[in-house]
Design a protein around this motif. Structure first.
Motif, PDB file in Angstrom:
ATOM      1  N   ARG A  41       4.340  -1.550 -17.515  1.00 38.37           N
ATOM      2  CA  ARG A  41       2.800  -1.867 -17.685  1.00 38.37           C
ATOM      3  C   ARG A  41       1.857  -0.739 -16.831  1.00 38.37           C
ATOM      4  O   ARG A  41       0.997  -0.220 -17.281  1.00 38.37           O
ATOM      5  CB  ARG A  41       2.320  -3.158 -17.144  1.00 38.37           C
ATOM      6  CG  ARG A  41       0.749  -3.344 -17.198  1.00 38.37           C
ATOM      7  CD  ARG A  41       0.290  -4.864 -16.987  1.00 38.37           C
ATOM      8  NE  ARG A  41       1.015  -5.920 -17.760  1.00 38.37           N
ATOM      9  CZ  ARG A  41       1.594  -6.945 -17.280  1.00 38.37           C
ATOM     10  NH1 ARG A  41       1.668  -7.040 -15.888  1.00 38.37           N
ATOM     11  NH2 ARG A  41       1.954  -8.036 -18.046  1.00 38.37           N
ATOM     12  N   TYR A  42       2.560  -0.269 -15.850  1.00 41.58           N
ATOM     13  CA  TYR A  42       2.222   0.751 -14.912  1.00 41.58           C
ATOM     14  C   TYR A  42       2.701   2.228 -15.146  1.00 41.58           C
ATOM     15  O   TYR A  42       1.994   2.929 -15.505  1.00 41.58           O
ATOM     16  CB  TYR A  42       2.583   0.528 -13.557  1.00 41.58           C
ATOM     17  CG  TYR A  42       2.073   1.630 -12.580  1.00 41.58           C
ATOM     18  CD1 TYR A  42       0.716   1.917 -12.187  1.00 41.58           C
ATOM     19  CD2 TYR A  42       3.112   2.808 -11.997  1.00 41.58           C
ATOM     20  CE1 TYR A  42       0.401   2.918 -11.668  1.00 41.58           C
ATOM     21  CE2 TYR A  42       2.714   3.742 -11.336  1.00 41.58           C
ATOM     22  CZ  TYR A  42       1.090   3.828 -10.978  1.00 41.58           C
ATOM     23  OH  TYR A  42       0.807   4.869 -10.437  1.00 41.58           O
ATOM     24  N   VAL A  43       3.730   2.332 -15.577  1.00 43.18           N
ATOM     25  CA  VAL A  43       4.279   3.446 -16.021  1.00 43.18           C
ATOM     26  C   VAL A  43       3.870   4.341 -17.455  1.00 43.18           C
ATOM     27  O   VAL A  43       3.666   5.200 -17.509  1.00 43.18           O
ATOM     28  CB  VAL A  43       5.914   3.619 -15.786  1.00 43.18           C
ATOM     29  CG1 VAL A  43       6.412   4.941 -16.494  1.00 43.18           C
ATOM     30  CG2 VAL A  43       6.452   3.365 -14.448  1.00 43.18           C
ATOM     31  N   LEU A  44       3.995   3.103 -18.359  1.00 43.73           N
ATOM     32  CA  LEU A  44       3.691   3.602 -19.838  1.00 43.73           C
ATOM     33  C   LEU A  44       2.425   4.437 -19.799  1.00 43.73           C
ATOM     34  O   LEU A  44       2.529   5.356 -20.681  1.00 43.73           O
ATOM     35  CB  LEU A  44       3.891   2.523 -20.704  1.00 43.73           C
ATOM     36  CG  LEU A  44       4.025   2.820 -22.122  1.00 43.73           C
ATOM     37  CD1 LEU A  44       5.023   3.982 -22.463  1.00 43.73           C
ATOM     38  CD2 LEU A  44       3.992   1.656 -22.889  1.00 43.73           C
ATOM     39  N   PRO A  45       1.133   3.794 -19.458  1.00 41.48           N
ATOM     40  CA  PRO A  45       0.016   4.709 -19.489  1.00 41.48           C
ATOM     41  C   PRO A  45      -0.027   6.167 -18.927  1.00 41.48           C
ATOM     42  O   PRO A  45      -0.384   6.991 -19.735  1.00 41.48           O
ATOM     43  CB  PRO A  45      -1.226   3.697 -19.218  1.00 41.48           C
ATOM     44  CG  PRO A  45      -0.681   2.320 -18.870  1.00 41.48           C
ATOM     45  CD  PRO A  45       0.766   2.615 -18.769  1.00 41.48           C
ATOM     46  N   ILE A 166      -3.037   2.784 -11.102  1.00 42.05           N
ATOM     47  CA  ILE A 166      -3.055   1.751 -10.413  1.00 42.05           C
ATOM     48  C   ILE A 166      -4.402   0.701 -10.711  1.00 42.05           C
ATOM     49  O   ILE A 166      -4.305  -0.353 -11.110  1.00 42.05           O
ATOM     50  CB  ILE A 166      -3.314   2.117  -8.844  1.00 42.05           C
ATOM     51  CG1 ILE A 166      -2.007   2.636  -8.541  1.00 42.05           C
ATOM     52  CG2 ILE A 166      -3.469   0.898  -7.916  1.00 42.05           C
ATOM     53  CD1 ILE A 166      -2.065   3.077  -7.222  1.00 42.05           C
ATOM     54  N   ALA A 167      -5.419   1.309 -10.879  1.00 40.93           N
ATOM     55  CA  ALA A 167      -6.705   0.740 -11.459  1.00 40.93           C
ATOM     56  C   ALA A 167      -6.755   0.264 -12.689  1.00 40.93           C
ATOM     57  O   ALA A 167      -7.043  -0.845 -12.816  1.00 40.93           O
ATOM     58  CB  ALA A 167      -7.971   2.059 -11.266  1.00 40.93           C
ATOM     59  N   GLY A 173       0.360  -6.127  -8.172  1.00 36.61           N
ATOM     60  CA  GLY A 173       0.026  -6.989  -6.739  1.00 36.61           C
ATOM     61  C   GLY A 173      -0.539  -6.009  -5.553  1.00 36.61           C
ATOM     62  O   GLY A 173      -0.132  -4.915  -5.516  1.00 36.61           O
ATOM     63  N   GLU A 174      -1.042  -6.629  -4.524  1.00 37.90           N
ATOM     64  CA  GLU A 174      -1.406  -5.870  -3.442  1.00 37.90           C
ATOM     65  C   GLU A 174      -0.252  -5.375  -2.658  1.00 37.90           C
ATOM     66  O   GLU A 174      -0.504  -4.115  -1.973  1.00 37.90           O
ATOM     67  CB  GLU A 174      -2.413  -6.808  -2.566  1.00 37.90           C
ATOM     68  CG  GLU A 174      -2.966  -6.127  -1.268  1.00 37.90           C
ATOM     69  CD  GLU A 174      -4.167  -5.183  -1.758  1.00 37.90           C
ATOM     70  OE1 GLU A 174      -4.565  -4.356  -1.032  1.00 37.90           O
ATOM     71  OE2 GLU A 174      -4.533  -5.092  -2.797  1.00 37.90           O
ATOM     72  N   LYS A 175       0.872  -5.922  -2.769  1.00 33.06           N
ATOM     73  CA  LYS A 175       1.956  -5.430  -1.891  1.00 33.06           C
ATOM     74  C   LYS A 175       2.395  -4.012  -2.441  1.00 33.06           C
ATOM     75  O   LYS A 175       2.789  -3.222  -1.607  1.00 33.06           O
ATOM     76  CB  LYS A 175       3.082  -6.441  -2.097  1.00 33.06           C
ATOM     77  CG  LYS A 175       4.457  -6.175  -1.281  1.00 33.06           C
ATOM     78  CD  LYS A 175       5.355  -7.078  -1.424  1.00 33.06           C
ATOM     79  CE  LYS A 175       6.629  -6.884  -0.491  1.00 33.06           C
ATOM     80  NZ  LYS A 175       7.643  -8.015  -0.663  1.00 33.06           N
ATOM     81  N   ILE A 176       2.277  -3.684  -3.857  1.00 39.90           N
ATOM     82  CA  ILE A 176       2.677  -2.409  -4.226  1.00 39.90           C
ATOM     83  C   ILE A 176       1.603  -1.588  -4.209  1.00 39.90           C
ATOM     84  O   ILE A 176       1.528  -0.270  -4.330  1.00 39.90           O
ATOM     85  CB  ILE A 176       3.382  -2.747  -5.498  1.00 39.90           C
ATOM     86  CG1 ILE A 176       4.145  -1.371  -5.944  1.00 39.90           C
ATOM     87  CG2 ILE A 176       2.578  -3.005  -6.409  1.00 39.90           C
ATOM     88  CD1 ILE A 176       5.303  -0.724  -4.999  1.00 39.90           C
ATOM     89  N   ARG A 177       0.410  -2.158  -4.746  1.00 47.31           N
ATOM     90  CA  ARG A 177      -0.922  -1.400  -5.044  1.00 47.31           C
ATOM     91  C   ARG A 177      -1.269  -0.441  -3.922  1.00 47.31           C
ATOM     92  O   ARG A 177      -1.450   0.756  -3.811  1.00 47.31           O
ATOM     93  CB  ARG A 177      -2.007  -2.261  -5.432  1.00 47.31           C
ATOM     94  CG  ARG A 177      -3.608  -1.241  -5.787  1.00 47.31           C
ATOM     95  CD  ARG A 177      -4.522  -2.480  -5.785  1.00 47.31           C
ATOM     96  NE  ARG A 177      -4.907  -2.636  -4.190  1.00 47.31           N
ATOM     97  CZ  ARG A 177      -5.976  -1.851  -3.829  1.00 47.31           C
ATOM     98  NH1 ARG A 177      -6.508  -1.090  -4.664  1.00 47.31           N
ATOM     99  NH2 ARG A 177      -6.239  -2.104  -2.802  1.00 47.31           N
ATOM    100  N   ARG A 251     -10.278   0.859   0.606  1.00 52.66           N
ATOM    101  CA  ARG A 251     -11.143  -0.163   1.600  1.00 52.66           C
ATOM    102  C   ARG A 251     -11.700  -1.519   0.486  1.00 52.66           C
ATOM    103  O   ARG A 251     -11.738  -2.259   0.983  1.00 52.66           O
ATOM    104  CB  ARG A 251     -12.185   0.718   2.284  1.00 52.66           C
ATOM    105  CG  ARG A 251     -11.903   1.630   3.330  1.00 52.66           C
ATOM    106  CD  ARG A 251     -12.904   2.240   4.056  1.00 52.66           C
ATOM    107  NE  ARG A 251     -12.666   3.127   4.961  1.00 52.66           N
ATOM    108  CZ  ARG A 251     -13.262   3.671   5.731  1.00 52.66           C
ATOM    109  NH1 ARG A 251     -14.890   3.498   5.448  1.00 52.66           N
ATOM    110  NH2 ARG A 251     -12.918   4.458   6.655  1.00 52.66           N
ATOM    111  N   ALA A 252     -12.194  -0.930  -0.641  1.00 53.01           N
ATOM    112  CA  ALA A 252     -13.135  -1.808  -1.250  1.00 53.01           C
ATOM    113  C   ALA A 252     -12.264  -2.044  -2.782  1.00 53.01           C
ATOM    114  O   ALA A 252     -12.347  -1.339  -3.624  1.00 53.01           O
ATOM    115  CB  ALA A 252     -14.520  -1.322  -1.792  1.00 53.01           C
ATOM    116  N   ARG A 253     -11.368  -2.970  -2.765  1.00 55.09           N
ATOM    117  CA  ARG A 253     -10.639  -3.336  -3.884  1.00 55.09           C
ATOM    118  C   ARG A 253     -11.387  -3.711  -5.074  1.00 55.09           C
ATOM    119  O   ARG A 253     -12.169  -4.652  -4.812  1.00 55.09           O
ATOM    120  CB  ARG A 253      -9.669  -4.643  -3.295  1.00 55.09           C
ATOM    121  CG  ARG A 253      -8.550  -4.825  -4.609  1.00 55.09           C
ATOM    122  CD  ARG A 253      -7.644  -5.874  -4.110  1.00 55.09           C
ATOM    123  NE  ARG A 253      -6.734  -6.129  -5.155  1.00 55.09           N
ATOM    124  CZ  ARG A 253      -5.704  -6.995  -5.155  1.00 55.09           C
ATOM    125  NH1 ARG A 253      -5.828  -7.945  -4.482  1.00 55.09           N
ATOM    126  NH2 ARG A 253      -5.024  -7.191  -6.368  1.00 55.09           N
ATOM    127  N   GLY A 254     -11.109  -3.323  -6.067  1.00 55.81           N
ATOM    128  CA  GLY A 254     -11.842  -3.649  -7.345  1.00 55.81           C
ATOM    129  C   GLY A 254     -12.930  -2.829  -7.515  1.00 55.81           C
ATOM    130  O   GLY A 254     -13.487  -2.614  -8.393  1.00 55.81           O
TER     131      GLY A 254
END
Length: 281
Positions: A41-45, A166-167, A173-177, A251-254
């Motif tokens: 899901r992350y790599v393909l785009p 990432i966005a 998850g936050e652990k990898i983001r 700093r500002a997630r989202g």
């Protein structure tokens, strides 16, 4: 300005290679932190962007040729021509990253080995790209600044694409983001600082060139570059502002609006810098 095909070609290929390098590093260090579904899901785009950008860039490069149908002849002098080497490695890079995209798209396989191969081929291609201009006997190009700028763009746009990925990956998850975003921003800041520090050497070289270098090109690149000094400085300010905006993403997630604005600012700055680079007449 008749160099738009070259502006499009160099920017798109460098952005594509940067995105591929970013993906390779992401897979190398973070592959085990994600499930197979999350990874795809992350790599393909980002991978699809790399393929489309490289394909469009190569297509645009043919528009700069007087007779595009004779582009194949440009491959015949690899032993002596940087242009031939550039086209060969660009084609090999597109083949490698294209095959990696096909594997991911139709067979749901993410090949780190193929992405690493594509990254190496792409980096060699960007080196050949810079060598063409360094050896072009144009005062504003005959400096290592050309390579620093091209590789700086590769890192800047590649890291920007990584952050955009990432966005777009809402379920990451936050652990990898956070680690990925942090390293992307470190790459952005480091590349920009190196480019800014190198500017001192570049401007010193330009000042010496005005007095000592016999410019054989039929135009006056030094004067043309000087006339765009304000535009050049503006691009650097926009680039730094874009990186600052991107850093707020940590700093500002989202806050995707701020990240998007920062990404747009970085892309605009790179376009302006490239326009100035090719504005030699």
């Amino acid at each position: 300005m008749q160099e738009w095909p070259l502006i499009v070609f160099t920017l798109l290929v460098q952005a594509s290679v940067g995105a591929t390098v970013m993906l390779s590093l992401f897979l190398f260090f973070g592959k085990n932190a994600l499930t197979r579904v999350e990874l795809r899901r992350y790599v393909l785009p980002v991978l699809l962007f790399a393929v489309i950008a490289a394909a469009l860039g190569l297509t645009a490069s043919t528009l700069h040729l007087g007779y595009p149908l004779n582009a194949f002849n440009a491959l015949r002098h690899a032993e002596s021509s940087w242009l031939s080497r550039e086209i060969i490695f660009a084609s090999l890079y597109l083949a490698a990253v294209g095959f990696a995209a096909l594997l991911a798209l139709f067979w749901r396989r993410i090949s780190l080995l193929l992405l690493l191969l594509a990254s190496v081929l792409g980096i060699i291609d960007v080196y050949c790209m810079g060598a063409i201009y360094v050896h072009a006997f144009v005062a504003t190009w005959m400096h290592c600044n050309t390579w620093v700028m091209f590789f700086g763009t590769l890192i800047t746009l590649g890291a920007t694409m990584g952050l955009w990925g990432i966005a777009a990956c809402v379920r990451m998850g936050e652990k990898i983001r956070r680690p990925v975003a942090t390293w992307a921003l470190i790459a952005l800041v480091a590349a920009t600082l190196i480019r800014l520090l190198e500017q001192m050497s570049y401007f010193s070289y330009l000042a010496d060139s005005r007095q000592n270098l016999a410019v054989t090109f039929p135009h006056q690149p030094l004067e043309a570059f000087a006339s765009l000094h304000t535009t050049y400085l503006t691009a650097w300010i926009v680039l730094i502002a874009g990186i600052v905006l991107q850093s707020q993403f940590l700093r500002a997630r989202g806050s995707k609006a701020v990240l998007t604005l920062g990404c747009v600012a970085v892309v605009v700055a790179e376009i302006i810098l490239r326009v100035v680079f090719f504005s030699i007449n």
